[in-house]
Design a protein around this motif. Structure first.
Motif, PDB file in Angstrom:
ATOM      1  N   LEU A  43       7.787   7.389   7.305  1.00 38.16           N
ATOM      2  CA  LEU A  43       7.806   5.980   7.667  1.00 38.16           C
ATOM      3  C   LEU A  43       9.144   5.581   8.285  1.00 38.16           C
ATOM      4  N   LYS A  44       9.083   4.695   9.257  1.00 40.63           N
ATOM      5  CA  LYS A  44      10.304   4.110   9.810  1.00 40.63           C
ATOM      6  C   LYS A  44      10.928   3.185   8.765  1.00 40.63           C
ATOM      7  N   PRO A  45      12.197   2.840   8.904  1.00 38.42           N
ATOM      8  CA  PRO A  45      12.790   1.838   8.003  1.00 38.42           C
ATOM      9  C   PRO A  45      11.954   0.548   8.025  1.00 38.42           C
ATOM     10  N   GLY A  46      11.568   0.079   6.847  1.00 32.88           N
ATOM     11  CA  GLY A  46      10.732  -1.107   6.767  1.00 32.88           C
ATOM     12  C   GLY A  46       9.262  -0.840   6.965  1.00 32.88           C
ATOM     13  N   GLY A  47       8.904   0.440   7.141  1.00 30.96           N
ATOM     14  CA  GLY A  47       7.504   0.790   7.348  1.00 30.96           C
ATOM     15  C   GLY A  47       6.669   0.600   6.088  1.00 30.96           C
ATOM     16  N   LEU A  48       5.341   0.636   6.260  1.00 28.10           N
ATOM     17  CA  LEU A  48       4.420   0.318   5.171  1.00 28.10           C
ATOM     18  C   LEU A  48       3.448   1.462   4.917  1.00 28.10           C
ATOM     19  N   PHE A  49       3.318   1.840   3.638  1.00 26.79           N
ATOM     20  CA  PHE A  49       2.287   2.785   3.220  1.00 26.79           C
ATOM     21  C   PHE A  49       1.108   1.983   2.702  1.00 26.79           C
ATOM     22  N   LEU A  50      -0.070   2.255   3.260  1.00 25.93           N
ATOM     23  CA  LEU A  50      -1.263   1.461   2.994  1.00 25.93           C
ATOM     24  C   LEU A  50      -2.378   2.385   2.497  1.00 25.93           C
ATOM     25  N   ARG A  70       7.989   0.167   1.108  1.00 29.71           N
ATOM     26  CA  ARG A  70       6.908  -0.809   1.017  1.00 29.71           C
ATOM     27  C   ARG A  70       5.565  -0.102   0.823  1.00 29.71           C
ATOM     28  N   VAL A  71       4.869  -0.522  -0.212  1.00 31.22           N
ATOM     29  CA  VAL A  71       3.519  -0.030  -0.497  1.00 31.22           C
ATOM     30  C   VAL A  71       2.656  -1.253  -0.758  1.00 31.22           C
ATOM     31  N   HIS A  72       1.516  -1.336  -0.065  1.00 32.58           N
ATOM     32  CA  HIS A  72       0.629  -2.480  -0.275  1.00 32.58           C
ATOM     33  C   HIS A  72      -0.661  -2.007  -0.917  1.00 32.58           C
ATOM     34  N   ILE A  73      -0.994  -2.631  -2.040  1.00 30.40           N
ATOM     35  CA  ILE A  73      -2.248  -2.368  -2.737  1.00 30.40           C
ATOM     36  C   ILE A  73      -3.142  -3.586  -2.557  1.00 30.40           C
ATOM     37  N   GLY A  74      -4.348  -3.371  -2.112  1.00 32.06           N
ATOM     38  CA  GLY A  74      -5.239  -4.501  -1.922  1.00 32.06           C
ATOM     39  C   GLY A  74      -6.688  -4.061  -1.806  1.00 32.06           C
ATOM     40  N   VAL A  75      -7.570  -5.020  -1.930  1.00 33.28           N
ATOM     41  CA  VAL A  75      -9.008  -4.816  -1.745  1.00 33.28           C
ATOM     42  C   VAL A  75      -9.478  -5.901  -0.791  1.00 33.28           C
TER      43      VAL A  75
END
Length: 352
Positions: A234-241, A263-268
């Motif tokens: 990931l780039k700086p500030g990137g997101l794992f989804l 950054r990691v985003h958990i969602g439904v």
């Protein structure tokens, strides 16, 4: 009416074709004659109660603690309205619709509220193609547009890029202006490129970690990547989804929000009619097309579950419910596995 039913958890053998009462239409509901439905990853997980250990109890509470709460499986559907409740204003008998009901779609008829996840079908699609859209299309749209907020010029890695969600994620990320790298098998690389991927990584011989390229978003649709691995690409500030998650992803997502860091985003994703309408608009604009791997008749839903559970499908696995539901979506006899048949301009059907 004929329907697939199951009264216990287990393998595909717990599913059988039987008779079920015709659904009663409430005053705010429509009755749909289902021409096509599907079998998704969510369907086989709910049939088998195959939830991650940390989510086993919440999963069982949702689907039924000791036995399935809903006897008829199937979430995606497409068909024609045959009856409306007296308070219904959005639809009328004869309208072609598609949507996501969560359960009950592997049957000849389905009752659903008019304000639920149902919308007019794209006019250019057959019923089979329309039924292939909601599950994967809605997940990809909400995760990339709303959770990741993908913007033009970003680099997006889609893991599982030719699966039930990944095949739509590639197209939607591209429509949002991103450069897409697909992770899939070499055998499916042609499909990923055809859907819009600029680069393909064959997971059998290579890992994204082997390459110097870095990404703004890593969208893992199949649970093949963990948080530490995502950090490396990931780039700086990137997101794992991650589409699928358990305790480690939940921990990292909470830790990142509280203390900063990767950054990691958990969602439904919610299932909303307005998002279905967005998918239909993207189909109309030529930005999105259904991908169908196989088509089964209703009585062969157990075989479809067994196939989907192997986790190597390309796009959607569709169930034709009504006689003559979608002959235009079926490739001609003798089409070899892996070849493209395009019976209508917007659709891809790979194999029956």
């Amino acid at each position: 009416m004929k329907a697939i039913v199951h009264t216990r958890y287990g393998g595909p053998e717990v599913l059988s074709l039987g008779e079920a009462p015709l659904p009663k239409t409430g005053e705010d509901e429509i009755l749909v004659k289902v021409h096509a439905s599907s079998v998704t990853t969510a369907d086989w997980r709910m049939r088998a109660a195959a939830f991650p250990p940390a989510l086993w109890l919440p999963g069982r509470l949702m689907t039924g603690l000791f036995r399935p709460r809903h006897a008829i499986p199937g979430g995606e559907f497409a068909g024609r309205v045959v009856e409306t409740g007296r308070a219904v204003r959005r639809f009328k008998p004869g309208d072609s619709v598609f949507g996501f009901s969560g359960h009950g779609a592997n049957a000849e008829f389905l009752a659903i509220r008019e304000d639920a996840c149902v919308a007019p079908s794209p006019a250019s699609l057959s019923f089979a193609e329309a039924a292939a859209l909601p599950f994967g299309g809605l997940a990809a749209l909400v995760f990339l547009r709303d959770f990741a907020r993908v913007s033009p010029g970003q680099d997006v890695l889609v893991v599982g890029a030719t699966g039930g969600v990944g095949s739509y994620a590639v197209q939607i990320a591209r429509a949002l202006g991103a450069r897409v790298t697909a992770v899939c098998s070499a055998a499916n690389g042609w499909l990923a490129r055809d859907l819009g991927a600029e680069d393909v990584i064959d997971y059998h011989t290579e890992s994204p970690l082997d390459r110097p390229r870095r990404y703004d978003v890593v969208f893992d649709t199949v649970g093949a990547m963990n948080v530490p691995a995502s950090r490396a690409i990931l780039k700086p500030g990137g997101l794992f989804l991650p589409l699928n998650f358990s305790l480690p992803e939940i921990y990292h997502a909470l830790r990142g929000r509280m203390f900063g860091g990767p950054r990691v985003h958990i969602g439904v994703n919610a299932d909303r009619a307005e998002d279905l309408e967005t998918l239909a608009e993207m189909v109309w604009n030529g930005q999105l097309r259904p991908v169908i791997d196989r088509i089964y008749p209703l009585q062969d839903v157990p075989d479809a579950h067994a196939y989907v559970q192997r986790r190597h499908r390309k796009g959607a696995v569709v169930i034709t419910t009504a006689t003559g539901a979608a002959p235009a979506a079926l490739p001609s006899e003798g089409v070899m596995p892996g070849l493209v048949a395009e019976p209508v301009p917007h659709g891809i059907c790979l194999q029956v």
